[in-house]
Design a protein around this motif. Structure first.
Motif, PDB file in Angstrom:
ATOM      1  N   VAL A   1       0.828  -1.203   0.000  1.00 60.22           N
ATOM      2  CA  VAL A   1       0.000   0.000   0.000  1.00 60.22           C
ATOM      3  C   VAL A   1       0.870   1.264   0.000  1.00 60.22           C
ATOM      4  O   VAL A   1       0.427   2.339  -0.456  1.00 60.22           O
ATOM      5  CB  VAL A   1      -0.947  -0.004   1.232  1.00 60.22           C
ATOM      6  N   LEU A   2       2.122   1.157   0.470  1.00 57.72           N
ATOM      7  CA  LEU A   2       3.014   2.314   0.526  1.00 57.72           C
ATOM      8  C   LEU A   2       3.426   2.799  -0.859  1.00 57.72           C
ATOM      9  O   LEU A   2       3.921   3.926  -0.996  1.00 57.72           O
ATOM     10  CB  LEU A   2       4.255   1.986   1.352  1.00 57.72           C
ATOM     11  N   TRP A   3       3.238   1.960  -1.886  1.00 61.74           N
ATOM     12  CA  TRP A   3       3.559   2.414  -3.240  1.00 61.74           C
ATOM     13  C   TRP A   3       2.672   3.594  -3.658  1.00 61.74           C
ATOM     14  O   TRP A   3       2.968   4.302  -4.626  1.00 61.74           O
ATOM     15  CB  TRP A   3       3.388   1.277  -4.240  1.00 61.74           C
ATOM     16  N   ALA A   4       1.589   3.810  -2.904  1.00 64.50           N
ATOM     17  CA  ALA A   4       0.720   4.961  -3.195  1.00 64.50           C
ATOM     18  C   ALA A   4       1.458   6.282  -2.975  1.00 64.50           C
ATOM     19  O   ALA A   4       1.110   7.302  -3.584  1.00 64.50           O
ATOM     20  CB  ALA A   4      -0.525   4.912  -2.314  1.00 64.50           C
ATOM     21  N   ILE A   5       2.493   6.279  -2.130  1.00 60.47           N
ATOM     22  CA  ILE A   5       3.209   7.521  -1.823  1.00 60.47           C
ATOM     23  C   ILE A   5       4.008   8.013  -3.028  1.00 60.47           C
ATOM     24  O   ILE A   5       3.843   9.163  -3.447  1.00 60.47           O
ATOM     25  CB  ILE A   5       4.096   7.338  -0.581  1.00 60.47           C
ATOM     26  N   PRO A   6       4.913   7.189  -3.621  1.00 61.60           N
ATOM     27  CA  PRO A   6       5.596   7.678  -4.828  1.00 61.60           C
ATOM     28  C   PRO A   6       4.636   7.934  -5.983  1.00 61.60           C
ATOM     29  O   PRO A   6       4.854   8.852  -6.785  1.00 61.60           O
ATOM     30  CB  PRO A   6       6.597   6.568  -5.158  1.00 61.60           C
ATOM     31  N   ALA A   7       3.564   7.130  -6.062  1.00 65.28           N
ATOM     32  CA  ALA A   7       2.575   7.370  -7.120  1.00 65.28           C
ATOM     33  C   ALA A   7       1.920   8.735  -6.929  1.00 65.28           C
ATOM     34  O   ALA A   7       1.679   9.467  -7.904  1.00 65.28           O
ATOM     35  CB  ALA A   7       1.511   6.270  -7.100  1.00 65.28           C
ATOM     36  N   LEU A   8       1.657   9.094  -5.673  1.00 65.02           N
ATOM     37  CA  LEU A   8       1.058  10.396  -5.382  1.00 65.02           C
ATOM     38  C   LEU A   8       2.009  11.530  -5.749  1.00 65.02           C
ATOM     39  O   LEU A   8       1.572  12.578  -6.239  1.00 65.02           O
ATOM     40  CB  LEU A   8       0.690  10.471  -3.899  1.00 65.02           C
ATOM     41  N   ALA A   9       3.310  11.332  -5.522  1.00 64.53           N
ATOM     42  CA  ALA A   9       4.293  12.366  -5.872  1.00 64.53           C
ATOM     43  C   ALA A   9       4.252  12.649  -7.368  1.00 64.53           C
ATOM     44  O   ALA A   9       4.236  13.814  -7.799  1.00 64.53           O
ATOM     45  CB  ALA A   9       5.690  11.921  -5.442  1.00 64.53           C
ATOM     46  N   TYR A  10       4.239  11.592  -8.176  1.00 63.71           N
ATOM     47  CA  TYR A  10       4.167  11.758  -9.635  1.00 63.71           C
ATOM     48  C   TYR A  10       2.848  12.400 -10.053  1.00 63.71           C
ATOM     49  O   TYR A  10       2.825  13.338 -10.851  1.00 63.71           O
ATOM     50  CB  TYR A  10       4.326  10.414 -10.327  1.00 63.71           C
ATOM     51  N   ALA A  11       1.755  11.885  -9.489  1.00 63.36           N
ATOM     52  CA  ALA A  11       0.435  12.389  -9.879  1.00 63.36           C
ATOM     53  C   ALA A  11       0.266  13.859  -9.495  1.00 63.36           C
ATOM     54  O   ALA A  11      -0.256  14.662 -10.281  1.00 63.36           O
ATOM     55  CB  ALA A  11      -0.650  11.541  -9.220  1.00 63.36           C
ATOM     56  N   ALA A  12       0.733  14.220  -8.292  1.00 68.22           N
ATOM     57  CA  ALA A  12       0.582  15.600  -7.837  1.00 68.22           C
ATOM     58  C   ALA A  12       1.433  16.558  -8.670  1.00 68.22           C
ATOM     59  O   ALA A  12       0.997  17.668  -8.988  1.00 68.22           O
ATOM     60  CB  ALA A  12       0.963  15.700  -6.357  1.00 68.22           C
ATOM     61  N   ALA A  13       2.651  16.135  -9.022  1.00 68.22           N
ATOM     62  CA  ALA A  13       3.505  16.993  -9.853  1.00 68.22           C
ATOM     63  C   ALA A  13       2.887  17.192 -11.236  1.00 68.22           C
ATOM     64  O   ALA A  13       2.881  18.315 -11.766  1.00 68.22           O
ATOM     65  CB  ALA A  13       4.895  16.387  -9.977  1.00 68.22           C
ATOM     66  N   LEU A  14       2.381  16.128 -11.822  1.00 67.57           N
ATOM     67  CA  LEU A  14       1.725  16.236 -13.129  1.00 67.57           C
ATOM     68  C   LEU A  14       0.475  17.110 -13.052  1.00 67.57           C
ATOM     69  O   LEU A  14       0.214  17.933 -13.936  1.00 67.57           O
ATOM     70  CB  LEU A  14       1.362  14.850 -13.654  1.00 67.57           C
ATOM     71  N   LEU A  15      -0.298  16.926 -11.995  1.00 65.51           N
ATOM     72  CA  LEU A  15      -1.519  17.704 -11.832  1.00 65.51           C
ATOM     73  C   LEU A  15      -1.188  19.182 -11.630  1.00 65.51           C
ATOM     74  O   LEU A  15      -1.900  20.059 -12.148  1.00 65.51           O
ATOM     75  CB  LEU A  15      -2.314  17.162 -10.648  1.00 65.51           C
ATOM     76  N   THR A  16      -0.119  19.465 -10.897  1.00 64.92           N
ATOM     77  CA  THR A  16       0.311  20.858 -10.724  1.00 64.92           C
ATOM     78  C   THR A  16       0.639  21.490 -12.067  1.00 64.92           C
ATOM     79  O   THR A  16       0.264  22.635 -12.349  1.00 64.92           O
ATOM     80  CB  THR A  16       1.542  20.926  -9.804  1.00 64.92           C
ATOM     81  N   LEU A  17       1.342  20.752 -12.900  1.00 64.39           N
ATOM     82  CA  LEU A  17       1.673  21.222 -14.249  1.00 64.39           C
ATOM     83  C   LEU A  17       0.415  21.568 -15.036  1.00 64.39           C
ATOM     84  O   LEU A  17       0.313  22.635 -15.652  1.00 64.39           O
ATOM     85  CB  LEU A  17       2.499  20.153 -14.968  1.00 64.39           C
ATOM     86  N   LEU A  18      -0.573  20.678 -15.004  1.00 60.51           N
ATOM     87  CA  LEU A  18      -1.815  20.887 -15.754  1.00 60.51           C
ATOM     88  C   LEU A  18      -2.624  22.053 -15.174  1.00 60.51           C
ATOM     89  O   LEU A  18      -3.192  22.869 -15.916  1.00 60.51           O
ATOM     90  CB  LEU A  18      -2.651  19.614 -15.734  1.00 60.51           C
ATOM     91  N   LEU A  19      -2.678  22.150 -13.848  1.00 63.92           N
ATOM     92  CA  LEU A  19      -3.453  23.219 -13.215  1.00 63.92           C
ATOM     93  C   LEU A  19      -2.827  24.589 -13.465  1.00 63.92           C
ATOM     94  O   LEU A  19      -3.544  25.582 -13.658  1.00 63.92           O
ATOM     95  CB  LEU A  19      -3.561  22.955 -11.711  1.00 63.92           C
ATOM     96  N   LEU A  20      -1.502  24.646 -13.461  1.00 62.19           N
ATOM     97  CA  LEU A  20      -0.835  25.920 -13.767  1.00 62.19           C
ATOM     98  C   LEU A  20      -1.194  26.390 -15.173  1.00 62.19           C
ATOM     99  O   LEU A  20      -1.517  27.563 -15.392  1.00 62.19           O
ATOM    100  CB  LEU A  20       0.679  25.771 -13.637  1.00 62.19           C
ATOM    101  N   ARG A  21      -1.138  25.472 -16.115  1.00 59.83           N
ATOM    102  CA  ARG A  21      -1.416  25.836 -17.513  1.00 59.83           C
ATOM    103  C   ARG A  21      -2.874  26.173 -17.749  1.00 59.83           C
ATOM    104  O   ARG A  21      -3.207  26.900 -18.682  1.00 59.83           O
ATOM    105  CB  ARG A  21      -0.970  24.707 -18.429  1.00 59.83           C
ATOM    106  N   SER A  22      -3.764  25.652 -16.878  1.00 56.81           N
ATOM    107  CA  SER A  22      -5.187  25.949 -17.046  1.00 56.81           C
ATOM    108  C   SER A  22      -5.636  27.153 -16.231  1.00 56.81           C
ATOM    109  O   SER A  22      -6.813  27.512 -16.237  1.00 56.81           O
ATOM    110  CB  SER A  22      -6.025  24.727 -16.663  1.00 56.81           C
ATOM    111  N   GLY A  23      -4.689  27.776 -15.502  1.00 55.01           N
ATOM    112  CA  GLY A  23      -5.005  28.987 -14.758  1.00 55.01           C
ATOM    113  C   GLY A  23      -5.600  28.767 -13.391  1.00 55.01           C
ATOM    114  O   GLY A  23      -5.991  29.734 -12.712  1.00 55.01           O
ATOM    115  N   LYS A  24      -5.681  27.533 -12.916  1.00 49.09           N
ATOM    116  CA  LYS A  24      -6.232  27.248 -11.583  1.00 49.09           C
ATOM    117  C   LYS A  24      -5.091  27.277 -10.570  1.00 49.09           C
ATOM    118  O   LYS A  24      -4.604  26.257 -10.104  1.00 49.09           O
ATOM    119  CB  LYS A  24      -6.951  25.908 -11.600  1.00 49.09           C
ATOM    120  N   THR A  25      -4.680  28.491 -10.229  1.00 51.12           N
ATOM    121  CA  THR A  25      -3.431  28.675  -9.500  1.00 51.12           C
ATOM    122  C   THR A  25      -3.503  28.245  -8.040  1.00 51.12           C
ATOM    123  O   THR A  25      -2.528  27.716  -7.502  1.00 51.12           O
ATOM    124  CB  THR A  25      -3.004  30.141  -9.585  1.00 51.12           C
TER     125      THR A  25
END
Length: 378
Positions: free
Chosen positions: A263-287
């Motif tokens: 279940v701890l593999w969710a932690i590195p997966a969350l790091a990747y997902a959150a970084a990618l989501l930050t990239l998408l949210l920045l580009r969409s203006g949801k700062t």
């Protein structure tokens, strides 16, 4: 009443929370300092950037100071060994941090462009150097620190400052630098407008991509590193010293906790997902949402490193048996209990005050605001 083993684990969690708090809170004003020479094209724009963090940067330092104090009080053995062995690296961080308070306070005291540009470089160095060195330090923890303990529990460091700057540690340093740059860019994109905001979005996108690449490279290297494994140890619910255990090195051992608890593999997966989501949210203006997901990225990256290391705090590459762990490098039972009560009382107060301060000081910082308050702002 909590037993000794539980308190040892809880203080591992508390120190981790303090480090995460430092990365999130002090990380975004460090990120602004890192971006200052690149995003601010003139003095007004640089003042806009500085004044987005002006009300909070000194308060955010509390997380750093508290984390250091908690390590000293909860893990005195770790504090003594790390601060003596990595003396020059920590001194470099300290000297770099000197530029921050002085730079914030004195930068705008004189209108001379050379004066202000010099302090801008000082703020950049005071932000970028610690961000890089913190990552390098974590990288060296995973490699093992060259020290050993003698029979009287004195620690002897056998490495050098330059040995800390090895390729893997530098990759971790790039990850740390990118992570805090992303945090600063996300914050700037929310607190500014116009061209600065557009530049912050672009810088945040670059930082997110750099972070993802650095995390991937570091992950591949870690999976092939010789990690540390405790082979035998006395009752961890009692007072023991580091030399009472048996430790061996095994390839891929740093993934042991993930293999035992999938279940701890969710932690590195969350790091990747959150970084990618930050990239998408920045580009969409949801700062604002981007700043939240960037903060989640910081938390999951640090937690990922902590889970990989656990229960080791300061592994020894010279003599694995000398490695310091959660179980044998902590303070007494009474000390941990008293500190735990203090943490329960004061942590909610600090969090509540911080939330209130950010709510009161919210809003966009603009050029008009800087010009209207020229004599009162940084």
């Amino acid at each position: 009443m909590l037993d000794y083993m539980t308190l040892k684990f809880l203080w591992w969690l508390i120190v981790g929370v303090l480090l995460i708090g430092f990365a999130i809170m002090d990380g975004h004003d460090m990120g602004v300092g890192i971006l200052l020479p690149f995003l601010g094209k003139n003095d007004t724009e640089r003042r806009i950037m500085i004044n987005t963090v002006a009300p909070h940067w000194d308060g955010n330092q509390v997380w750093f100071i508290t984390a250091g104090g908690a390590i000293f009080a909860a893990w005195p053995f770790v504090y003594a060994t790390a601060f003596s062995g990595m003396y020059w690296a920590l001194l470099l961080v300290l000297f770099a941090l000197f530029f921050r308070p002085v730079g914030f306070e004195y930068r705008s005291k004189l209108p001379n462009p050379a004066w202000r540009q010099s302090w801008d470089l000082g703020l950049f160095a005071g932000s970028a150097v610690p961000a890089l060195v913190f990552g390098v330090a974590f990288g060296n923890l995973l490699l093992g620190v060259p020290f050993y303990l003698d029979d009287t529990m004195r620690s002897f460091y056998t490495g050098s400052f330059w040995a800390l700057l090895n390729p893997f540690a530098l990759v971790c340093g790039v990850a740390s630098l990118s992570m805090l740059t992303l945090q600063g860019a996300s914050f700037l994109s929310h607190r500014t407008d116009g061209e600065i905001r557009q530049r912050a979005v672009k810088a945040g996108s670059i930082a997110a991509i750099a972070l993802l690449i650095a995390l991937t490279v570091a992950g591949v290297i870690v999976s092939n590193l010789d990690g540390f494994v405790i082979k035998s140890i006395p009752d961890v619910n009692s007072s023991i010293n580091p030399l009472m255990k048996e430790v061996s090195r095994q390839t891929g051992a740093w993934l042991g906790n993930y293999q035992r608890y999938p279940v701890l593999w969710a932690i590195p997966a969350l790091a990747y997902a959150a970084a990618l989501l930050t990239l998408l949210l920045l580009r969409s203006g949801k700062t604002l949402a981007a700043f939240v997901t960037s903060s989640v990225t910081c938390a999951s990256v640090i937690l990922n490193a902590g889970v990989a290391l656990f229960p080791f705090i300061l592994p020894s590459s010279s003599t694995p048996q000398s490695s310091l762990t959660v179980w044998d490098a902590t303070s007494s039972l009474v000390t941990l209990r008293v500190m735990f009560v203090v943490a329960l009382i004061f942590t909610p107060i600090v969090l509540g005050y911080t939330a209130w301060a950010y709510r009161v000081m919210r809003g966009t910082v603009t050029g008009d605001y800087i010009r209207a308050n020229d004599k009162h702002l940084y």
